[in-house]
Each structure stands twice: as structure tokens, then as C-alpha cells.
Design a protein around this motif. Structure first.
Motif, mmCIF file in Angstrom:
data_model
loop_
_atom_site.group_PDB
_atom_site.id
_atom_site.type_symbol
_atom_site.label_atom_id
_atom_site.label_comp_id
_atom_site.label_asym_id
_atom_site.label_seq_id
_atom_site.Cartn_x
_atom_site.Cartn_y
_atom_site.Cartn_z
ATOM 1 N N ASN A 128 0.845 -1.197 0.000
ATOM 2 C CA ASN A 128 0.000 0.000 0.000
ATOM 3 C C ASN A 128 0.882 1.249 0.000
ATOM 4 O O ASN A 128 1.397 1.681 1.017
ATOM 5 N N ASN A 129 1.080 1.811 -1.205
ATOM 6 C CA ASN A 129 1.974 2.960 -1.339
ATOM 7 C C ASN A 129 1.527 4.130 -0.498
ATOM 8 O O ASN A 129 2.330 4.881 0.017
ATOM 9 N N GLN A 130 0.207 4.253 -0.372
ATOM 10 C CA GLN A 130 -0.323 5.369 0.419
ATOM 11 C C GLN A 130 0.289 5.375 1.817
ATOM 12 O O GLN A 130 0.665 6.405 2.349
ATOM 13 N N LEU A 131 0.351 4.176 2.389
ATOM 14 C CA LEU A 131 0.839 4.092 3.758
ATOM 15 C C LEU A 131 2.336 4.356 3.853
ATOM 16 O O LEU A 131 2.836 4.718 4.905
ATOM 17 N N ALA A 132 3.046 4.192 2.731
ATOM 18 C CA ALA A 132 4.481 4.423 2.749
ATOM 19 C C ALA A 132 4.823 5.908 2.655
ATOM 20 O O ALA A 132 5.929 6.324 2.930
ATOM 21 N N LEU A 133 3.828 6.704 2.283
ATOM 22 C CA LEU A 133 4.086 8.138 2.123
ATOM 23 C C LEU A 133 4.292 8.806 3.478
ATOM 24 O O LEU A 133 3.711 8.376 4.470
ATOM 25 N N PRO A 134 5.135 9.863 3.519
ATOM 26 C CA PRO A 134 5.230 10.597 4.783
ATOM 27 C C PRO A 134 3.884 11.216 5.113
ATOM 28 O O PRO A 134 3.127 11.576 4.209
ATOM 29 N N VAL A 135 3.575 11.331 6.418
ATOM 30 C CA VAL A 135 2.243 11.824 6.779
ATOM 31 C C VAL A 135 2.052 13.303 6.508
ATOM 32 O O VAL A 135 0.949 13.789 6.443
ATOM 33 N N GLY A 136 3.132 14.048 6.371
ATOM 34 C CA GLY A 136 2.997 15.438 5.950
ATOM 35 C C GLY A 136 3.036 16.428 7.089
ATOM 36 O O GLY A 136 3.476 16.125 8.196
ATOM 37 N N VAL A 137 2.537 17.631 6.774
ATOM 38 C CA VAL A 137 2.682 18.768 7.686
ATOM 39 C C VAL A 137 1.523 18.794 8.673
ATOM 40 O O VAL A 137 0.361 18.789 8.275
ATOM 41 N N THR A 138 1.833 18.856 9.953
ATOM 42 C CA THR A 138 0.748 18.952 10.930
ATOM 43 C C THR A 138 0.227 20.395 10.975
ATOM 44 O O THR A 138 0.924 21.331 10.578
ATOM 45 N N LEU A 139 -0.978 20.536 11.501
ATOM 46 C CA LEU A 139 -1.573 21.868 11.631
ATOM 47 C C LEU A 139 -0.681 22.780 12.480
ATOM 48 O O LEU A 139 -0.433 23.935 12.130
ATOM 49 N N ASP A 140 -0.173 22.250 13.586
ATOM 50 C CA ASP A 140 0.683 23.053 14.471
ATOM 51 C C ASP A 140 1.893 23.584 13.726
ATOM 52 O O ASP A 140 2.233 24.750 13.813
ATOM 53 N N ARG A 141 2.542 22.685 12.989
ATOM 54 C CA ARG A 141 3.752 23.102 12.268
ATOM 55 C C ARG A 141 3.395 24.132 11.198
ATOM 56 O O ARG A 141 4.091 25.120 11.010
ATOM 57 N N TYR A 142 2.276 23.890 10.529
ATOM 58 C CA TYR A 142 1.836 24.804 9.466
ATOM 59 C C TYR A 142 1.575 26.202 10.041
ATOM 60 O O TYR A 142 2.021 27.206 9.494
ATOM 61 N N ILE A 143 0.882 26.229 11.172
ATOM 62 C CA ILE A 143 0.577 27.523 11.805
ATOM 63 C C ILE A 143 1.885 28.222 12.193
ATOM 64 O O ILE A 143 2.063 29.418 11.982
ATOM 65 N N MET A 144 2.824 27.451 12.715
ATOM 66 C CA MET A 144 4.113 28.022 13.121
ATOM 67 C C MET A 144 4.869 28.574 11.919
ATOM 68 O O MET A 144 5.414 29.675 11.956
ATOM 69 N N GLN A 145 4.859 27.793 10.825
ATOM 70 C CA GLN A 145 5.558 28.249 9.616
ATOM 71 C C GLN A 145 4.956 29.550 9.108
ATOM 72 O O GLN A 145 5.652 30.467 8.715
ATOM 73 N N LYS A 146 3.626 29.612 9.109
ATOM 74 C CA LYS A 146 2.939 30.817 8.616
ATOM 75 C C LYS A 146 3.277 32.003 9.511
ATOM 76 O O LYS A 146 3.506 33.107 9.039
ATOM 77 N N GLN A 147 3.300 31.760 10.808
ATOM 78 C CA GLN A 147 3.571 32.845 11.751
ATOM 79 C C GLN A 147 4.971 33.425 11.523
ATOM 80 O O GLN A 147 5.161 34.640 11.569
ATOM 81 N N SER A 148 5.931 32.558 11.225
ATOM 82 C CA SER A 148 7.287 33.076 11.077
ATOM 83 C C SER A 148 7.441 33.916 9.808
ATOM 84 O O SER A 148 8.411 34.640 9.648
ATOM 85 N N ALA A 149 6.433 33.856 8.909
ATOM 86 C CA ALA A 149 6.481 34.707 7.710
ATOM 87 C C ALA A 149 6.131 36.157 8.070
ATOM 88 O O ALA A 149 6.324 37.062 7.270
ATOM 89 N N PHE A 150 5.580 36.368 9.283
ATOM 90 C CA PHE A 150 5.219 37.731 9.706
ATOM 91 C C PHE A 150 6.134 38.135 10.867
ATOM 92 O O PHE A 150 5.942 37.679 12.000
ATOM 93 N N PRO A 151 7.122 38.991 10.598
ATOM 94 C CA PRO A 151 8.153 39.257 11.596
ATOM 95 C C PRO A 151 7.617 39.812 12.912
ATOM 96 O O PRO A 151 8.199 39.591 13.961
ATOM 97 N N PHE A 152 6.486 40.513 12.898
ATOM 98 C CA PHE A 152 6.003 41.118 14.150
ATOM 99 C C PHE A 152 4.899 40.293 14.812
ATOM 100 O O PHE A 152 4.293 40.727 15.779
ATOM 101 N N ALA A 153 4.636 39.130 14.254
ATOM 102 C CA ALA A 153 3.580 38.298 14.840
ATOM 103 C C ALA A 153 4.001 37.862 16.246
ATOM 104 O O ALA A 153 5.157 37.511 16.486
ATOM 105 N N THR A 154 3.062 37.928 17.168
ATOM 106 C CA THR A 154 3.404 37.599 18.555
ATOM 107 C C THR A 154 3.047 36.157 18.910
ATOM 108 O O THR A 154 3.367 35.687 19.999
ATOM 109 N N GLY A 155 2.326 35.497 18.025
ATOM 110 C CA GLY A 155 1.989 34.101 18.281
ATOM 111 C C GLY A 155 0.653 33.909 18.962
ATOM 112 O O GLY A 155 0.219 32.786 19.174
ATOM 113 N N GLU A 156 -0.021 35.023 19.318
ATOM 114 C CA GLU A 156 -1.293 34.862 20.038
ATOM 115 C C GLU A 156 -2.389 34.290 19.137
ATOM 116 O O GLU A 156 -3.155 33.430 19.555
ATOM 117 N N LEU A 157 -2.447 34.781 17.906
ATOM 118 C CA LEU A 157 -3.456 34.250 16.980
ATOM 119 C C LEU A 157 -3.162 32.777 16.676
ATOM 120 O O LEU A 157 -4.069 31.941 16.631
#
Ligand code: AHM
Ligand code: MG
Length: 350
Positions: A6-35
Motif C-alpha cells: 500500500n503505497n499510500q501508507l508508505a508516504l510521509p504523513v505530511g505537515v501537521t496543523l501546528d507546524r503549518y501555523i508556526m511556519q505561517k507565523q514566522s512569515a510575519f516578523p512582528f507576529a506575537t503568536g497569540e493568533l
């Protein structure tokens, strides 16, 4: 099927929501992380509600609770539970100073007066579907408060208008559970992996198809629809469009976002201002669909442009693929023209 094959199962699971939110936040230099933290708190509440929903049939917690909500509708037990869970998650998270909920008459104060944000939410939309194992959803909308930090939030923090939302989203509890949200830079969708307890990015950059051939409305009310809506539905039938109405707006909208389509909830004699609530149903879904390239209107005005004057305000809602909403709005324009022409004819006789 063997796991190895099952190739599907061999795939990496990908980006978690937490990591995605963190990545997006770091694109905004003045973001404080509260949102970012607030979004994570909402996701956590979503996981808890997902668990409750999945257990509902097992531990007999579904069914009418006995109380009515502020709109006089029977509350289901899970509505109550979802409401409590969300409020608790937002209180504990510390990033929201106040909340309004479909299930509560007044503003709910979290005690976090130093927080920057207020949240409007429908903890469990489509509640009439709970007992029959059909998809339901949570809707949320976030504003930066306009009252001074450190003071008690006020109603004006919630009545800023749709364009002032800093983020909005929904969670759909369906054949899988998904969280879909926007902060005004497109729409991202995450699918919940229950065994890992994580949301994973599954639908980056959701774009609603411009055209579609599905329409969703309660056709049982057709005779009472305003003429332009009736004409639109009749034309949709003539064109052999597909009718799909779940009775859970989040699920209907989600399908339309992915496949193309329109959802219609017009005013009715029994609901002259429409049924749906502006702050925690219409505005957030309008924000999301626009970010996905679609449109939302009340027949005359863009939903996001309509001012809100009280927290449980209602509105008619026509939302979905842009060209389908445009076609409906043309009908409204023509009907208005007809009314004006008739008025002119009458006045010329005077
Ligand atoms: P709710 O917030 O009480 O669940 O009401 C909103 C729901 C929508 O999700 C759905 O599309 C609509 O009400 C269904 O209403 P109707 O049964 O009148 O068609
Ligand atoms: Mg609702």
C-alpha cells in the motif's frame, strides 16, 4: 491489501496543523503568536468534540437536552457539550477575552481581559443531524478587539463587520474530520488522523471551482422562496443540475468548495430575515468562500459588506461558486428591474 504494497501508507504523513501555523507565523516578523495559539486552541476543542461525536451513539448522549437555545430551537445534548468544550478551551488557552456562541444569549467573558481577540462561534451547526449520524460542523470567526486591552470586552468588539475578521474557519465532522481555515491569505484544509491525534495538511490552497452544477437548498420551501430564487432553482432543474442538500451548512459548503456549487437559504415567511446568523455562520463562511475564489451575498449585498447591529442577527445567504452566485444575482437584478418598471408604469397612470 498487504501494508507493504500500500503505497499510500508508505508516504510521509505530511505537515501537521501546528507546524503549518508556526511556519505561517514566522512569515510575519512582528507576529506575537497569540493568533496562532488561538487557532491551536480551536483545533484542540475540535478534537475533543470529534471524540464526543464519535462516542455519541455509544454512550447515549445524543438526543434533545431539554433546554432551548436563544433562538428558541431545541438544543441537542451535543450542542451543549460542544459549547461547553469550546468555551473551556478558549478560556484555558488565554488568547480570547470574550466569546459569542449560537447557544448563548449574551457575551461570554473568559476572564482574560488582557487578551487581544474575540471569537464568534457556532459550536455545532446542523444540529438536527446529530441523532442520525449525518455530517455536522463547527464554525468560528476571530476579530482583534477594538476596546482597550485590559478592559472588559464590549459588543462593539463583535460588531466590526465581516471584513474585519482576522481569521475564520470550520471543522467538519464527516466521513473524516477536517479543519478548514483562512487568515485572509487563501484557504487551507487539514484532515484529522485519529490514531495520531493530529490534523495534517491535506488541502493546501483550496480554490472553489468558478462553475459548478450542484445546488443545495431546502426545496420543501420552494413555494415560499422569493421570485428570483424560485426562478434560479427552476432553471437549475431545467439544466439538470444535481440537487444536494444535507441540512448541515458546513457540509454543503465544504462540498461546494471542493466540487463547485451553490448553497441557498433565502428569507421565508417563517424566517423573514433568513435563518442563518450573521456573526457565526454567514460572515465566517463568506470570508472563507471569498478566499477560495467564490462569492457570498444576501441577494443584494456582499455578505461581508452588511453591517451587524446585534450579535444574533440573521441574514439570507447565497454562497458558493462565483459564476453560480452571479447567475442568481442577475435574477435578483432583473426582478428588481421588473418591480421598478411596474412602479414606473403605475406612476405613469397616476
Ligand atoms: P442550526 O445552527 O440550528 O444547526 O441551523 C443551521 C442549519 C444549517 O446548517 C442548515 O443548512 C440549515 O440550518 C437547515 O435548515 P432547514 O432545516 O430549515 O433546511
Ligand atoms: Mg448553526
Amino acid at each position: 491489501m498487504h501494508l507493504e504494497t500500500n503505497n499510500q501508507l508508505a508516504l510521509p504523513v505530511g505537515v501537521t496543523l501546528d507546524r503549518y501555523i508556526m511556519q505561517k507565523q514566522s512569515a510575519f516578523p512582528f507576529a506575537t503568536g497569540e493568533l496562532s495559539q488561538l487557532l491551536r486552541d480551536i483545533a484542540l476543542a475540535g478534537k475533543i468534540i470529534n471524540r464526543e461525536i464519535n462516542r455519541a451513539g455509544l454512550i447515549d448522549i445524543s438526543g434533545v437536552y431539554g433546554a432551548n437555545n436563544v433562538q428558541g430551537e431545541a438544543q441537542q445534548k451535543l450542542d451543549v457539550i460542544a459549547n461547553i468544550r469550546f468555551i473551556r478551551a478558549l478560556k484555558n488557552g488565554g488568547q480570547a477575552c470574550a466569546i459569542i456562541s449560537e447557544e448563548e444569549e449574551d457575551i461570554i467573558y473568559t476572564g482574560n481581559d488582557n487578551a487581544k481577540y474575540v471569537v464568534a462561534m457556532d459550536p455545532l451547526d446542523g444540529s438536527s443531524n446529530i441523532d442520525v449520524n449525518v455530517s455536522i460542523g463547527t464554525i468560528f470567526s476571530i476579530y482583534r478587539r477594538v476596546t482597550p486591552i485590559g478592559t472588559k470586552a464590549k459588543i462593539e468588539d463583535f460588531l466590526q463587520g465581516g471584513d474585519k475578521q482576522v481569521a475564520a474557519g470550520y471543522i467538519i465532522y464527516g466521513s473524516s474530520t477536517m479543519l478548514v481555515y483562512t487568515t485572509g491569505h487563501g484557504v487551507s484544509g487539514f484532515t484529522y488522523e485519529p490514531s495520531l491525534g493530529e490534523f495534517f495538511l491535506s488541502h493546501p490552497g483550496i480554490e472553489s471551482p468558478t462553475v459548478g452544477n450542484m445546488y443545495s437548498c431546502n426545496e420543501g420551501n420552494l413555494l415560499h422562496y422569493p421570485t428570483p430564487v424560485k426562478e434560479y432553482v427552476e432553471e437549475a432543474r431545467r439544466k439538470n443540475y444535481t440537487a444536494r442538500y444535507i441540512g448541515s451548512m458546513v457540509a454543503d459548503l465544504h462540498r461546494n468548495m471542493i466540487k463547485g456549487g451553490i448553497y441557498l437559504y433565502p428569507p421565508l415567511p417563517k424566517a423573514p430575515d433568513g435563518k442563518l446568523r450573521m456573526l457565526y455562520e454567514c460572515y465566517p463562511l463568506a470570508f472563507i468562500i471569498e478566499q477560495a475564489g467564490g462569492k457570498a451575498s444576501d441577494g443584494k449585498r456582499r455578505i461581508m459588506d452588511i453591517p451587524a447591529s446585534f450579535i444574533h442577527q440573521r441574514s439570507p445567504l447565497y454562497i458558493g461558486s462565483s459564476s453560480m452566485v452571479d447567475e442568481l444575482l442577475e435574477k435578483f437584478d432583473t426582478s428588481t428591474a421588473e418591480v421598478l418598471d411596474t412602479a414606473k408604469d403605475v406612476s405613469s397612470l397616476a
